[in-house]
Write an enzyme that holds these catalytic residues in place. Sequence first.
Site, mmCIF file in Angstrom:
data_model
loop_
_atom_site.group_PDB
_atom_site.id
_atom_site.type_symbol
_atom_site.label_atom_id
_atom_site.label_comp_id
_atom_site.label_asym_id
_atom_site.label_seq_id
_atom_site.Cartn_x
_atom_site.Cartn_y
_atom_site.Cartn_z
ATOM 1 N N HIS A 1 2.796 -1.387 3.387
ATOM 2 C CA HIS A 1 2.763 -0.105 4.280
ATOM 3 C C HIS A 1 2.061 0.874 3.449
ATOM 4 C CE1 HIS A 1 3.131 3.180 6.848
ATOM 5 N NE2 HIS A 1 4.493 3.265 7.166
ATOM 6 N N LYS B 1 0.518 -5.092 8.008
ATOM 7 C CA LYS B 1 1.156 -4.617 6.799
ATOM 8 C C LYS B 1 1.826 -5.796 6.374
ATOM 9 C CE LYS B 1 2.024 0.201 8.583
ATOM 10 N NZ LYS B 1 1.418 0.091 9.599
ATOM 11 N N HIS C 1 1.695 -0.188 14.612
ATOM 12 C CA HIS C 1 2.245 0.476 13.379
ATOM 13 C C HIS C 1 3.126 -0.625 12.476
ATOM 14 C CE1 HIS C 1 3.521 3.698 10.764
ATOM 15 N NE2 HIS C 1 4.949 3.452 10.881
#
Length: 418
Positions: free
Chosen positions: A345, A340, A308
């Site tokens: 993002h 990212k 993430h």
Amino acid sequence: MRRVVITGIGMINSLGHNSAEAFDKIVAGECGIDTITLFDASEYSVQIAGEVKDFDPSTVMEKKEVKKADRFIQLGLKAANEAMKDASIVDENNKVSEDIADRFAIVSASGIGGLGNIEKNSVVCQTQGPRKISPFFIPSALVNMLGGFISIEHGVKGPNLSVVTACAAGTHAISDAFKTIVAGGADRALAVGAESAICGAGVGGFAAMKALATRNDEPKRSSRPFDKEREGFVMGEGAGALVLEELESAKARGARIYAEIIGFGESGDANHITSPVVDGPYRAMKAAYEMAKSKVGADFKIDYVNAHGTSTPANDKNETAALKMLFGGKENCPPVSSTKGQIGHCLGAAGAIEAVICIKSMEEGVIPPTINHENYDEDCDLDYVPNKSRNAKLDIVMSNSFGFGGTNGVVIFKKYSN
């Protein structure tokens, strides 16, 4: 259980308008983050984002239709078109055949939907009165309209579902598409995540939360996943799309098969709206890991994790701790990277975009880098593939997505073999 494979991919983000172009630039370590041009951000504390450049929506829909669809829908349709063509499942008119249309599902996802149009029409209402609100405002802003536009474009008539789970939405769309096929509700599904919230309300809202990086003078060095000097994420926009098929259906039509989904996990933190805890992401990863183990055997090995990795102080520390819990210490963790730093993002689109990146990574045998990783953080001590991509044999990869509200999604892909 029915086996589900990936036969088509599509992607658009700040580095490219298709999967090949964007992935090549990701592997090269390029950065698509720059000064905001979509609106005048000169009065904002944050003036940088990962915008999709030079996108002409009339390339994916009739000009008269453009004003009826928010930018997140336009980007989603672009990625969906690429995935459907890549799967060789549409004819010259971009339609699926009638004999498969009823058993073809769509699961679309977005974290926020048409925020730009909501902002625009709110201003119109306040300054010009309610009679000046666009008749296209509501349908252009609804999250599920992405699936609606795609179904019309391709003649897809099966289940048409939508997922709104913040920054985990793209991954949850893939898992819902997977479950729909496994449960027998469809034989094929298009999972699409799309987001375009780079507008005054979007940037101002996240900036007010102190969630965004503020290196306005150094946009390409602003997103710094797992680096000690990370200070927040940079908003991105774009879309990712994947065609999922039941294995035997895919084989019967001679489809090219990129990968098989062998695991997914979902969990809730039950702790805080915006602050993560280790337990939630860990349980999602553990669930995906156990499902994969049940499918391919206990001795399987994950070769790469697309994290993430938002570049926020809390997420990167927390995700690192959860990964070490899952793998039993940092010495057992596979290489981890976050893309990212290059594309920002993309919120609800992130999981779908990163799934496409994972599949391309397996196909080409290369792990994307974590750019701007320059300063060691004792709380982030894994192998993040710093700054340069790495060639590697990748058979099984994992992709993590965690969202506000404590909603987590994890998916595991395996290179396809009989």
